[in-house]
Write a protein that holds these residues in place. Structure first.
Motif, mmCIF file in Angstrom:
data_model
loop_
_atom_site.group_PDB
_atom_site.id
_atom_site.type_symbol
_atom_site.label_atom_id
_atom_site.label_comp_id
_atom_site.label_asym_id
_atom_site.label_seq_id
_atom_site.Cartn_x
_atom_site.Cartn_y
_atom_site.Cartn_z
ATOM 1 N N TYR A 46 5.143 -6.438 -8.591
ATOM 2 C CA TYR A 46 4.868 -5.220 -7.839
ATOM 3 C C TYR A 46 6.162 -4.425 -7.621
ATOM 4 C CZ TYR A 46 0.410 -7.579 -6.807
ATOM 5 O OH TYR A 46 -0.796 -8.229 -6.904
ATOM 6 N N ALA A 47 7.219 -5.129 -7.270
ATOM 7 C CA ALA A 47 8.501 -4.455 -7.026
ATOM 8 C C ALA A 47 9.016 -3.757 -8.278
ATOM 9 C CB ALA A 47 9.530 -5.467 -6.514
ATOM 10 N N ARG B 133 0.833 -1.208 0.000
ATOM 11 C CA ARG B 133 0.000 0.000 0.000
ATOM 12 C C ARG B 133 0.866 1.257 0.000
ATOM 13 N NH1 ARG B 133 -2.129 -0.914 4.497
ATOM 14 N NH2 ARG B 133 -3.501 -2.512 3.688
ATOM 15 N N GLN B 134 1.889 1.274 0.842
ATOM 16 C CA GLN B 134 2.795 2.424 0.899
ATOM 17 C C GLN B 134 3.502 2.640 -0.437
ATOM 18 O OE1 GLN B 134 5.430 1.546 4.150
ATOM 19 N NE2 GLN B 134 3.846 1.845 5.697
ATOM 20 N N ALA B 135 3.943 1.564 -1.072
ATOM 21 C CA ALA B 135 4.634 1.667 -2.358
ATOM 22 C C ALA B 135 3.693 2.200 -3.435
ATOM 23 C CB ALA B 135 5.191 0.305 -2.769
ATOM 24 N N ARG B 136 2.456 1.728 -3.423
ATOM 25 C CA ARG B 136 1.479 2.190 -4.406
ATOM 26 C C ARG B 136 1.212 3.673 -4.255
ATOM 27 N NH1 ARG B 136 -3.517 3.758 -3.080
ATOM 28 N NH2 ARG B 136 -3.908 2.000 -1.706
ATOM 29 N N ALA C 41 4.038 5.737 -5.422
ATOM 30 C CA ALA C 41 4.117 5.747 -6.886
ATOM 31 C C ALA C 41 3.059 6.658 -7.510
ATOM 32 C CB ALA C 41 3.966 4.327 -7.425
ATOM 33 N N GLY C 42 2.195 7.248 -6.660
ATOM 34 C CA GLY C 42 1.228 8.218 -7.146
ATOM 35 C C GLY C 42 -0.153 7.682 -7.472
ATOM 36 N N PHE C 43 -0.428 6.445 -7.100
ATOM 37 C CA PHE C 43 -1.751 5.871 -7.361
ATOM 38 C C PHE C 43 -2.655 6.103 -6.156
ATOM 39 C CE2 PHE C 43 1.016 3.422 -10.152
ATOM 40 C CZ PHE C 43 0.320 3.501 -11.349
#
Length: 64
Positions: A60-61, A18-21, A24-26
């Motif tokens: 995802y990575a 969730r944090q990565a998403r 990434a601006g989503f």
């Protein structure tokens, strides 16, 4: 690994996903899944910690 450890690992993976998403601006999991042609339901279950990420982690990575 017992059930509580598996649950804890899934929650940790879900939180990091969730944090990565978001980084990434989503704004939503649906937006990210649609952009990268991932199954929306599967991605949302991964982000909610309801399903193990497994092989999808590499995808995802790469994207986030």
């Amino acid at each position: 690994m017992d059930t509580s450890e598996v649950d804890r690992l899934r929650r940790l993976q879900a939180s990091r996903l969730r944090q990565a998403r978001i980084a990434a601006g989503f704004k939503s999991g649906r937006a990210a899944a649609m952009r990268y042609h991932w199954q929306v339901v599967t991605y949302n279950k991964h982000e909610a910690g309801e399903r193990g990420i497994g092989r999808a982690a590499k995808q995802y990575a790469k994207r986030f």
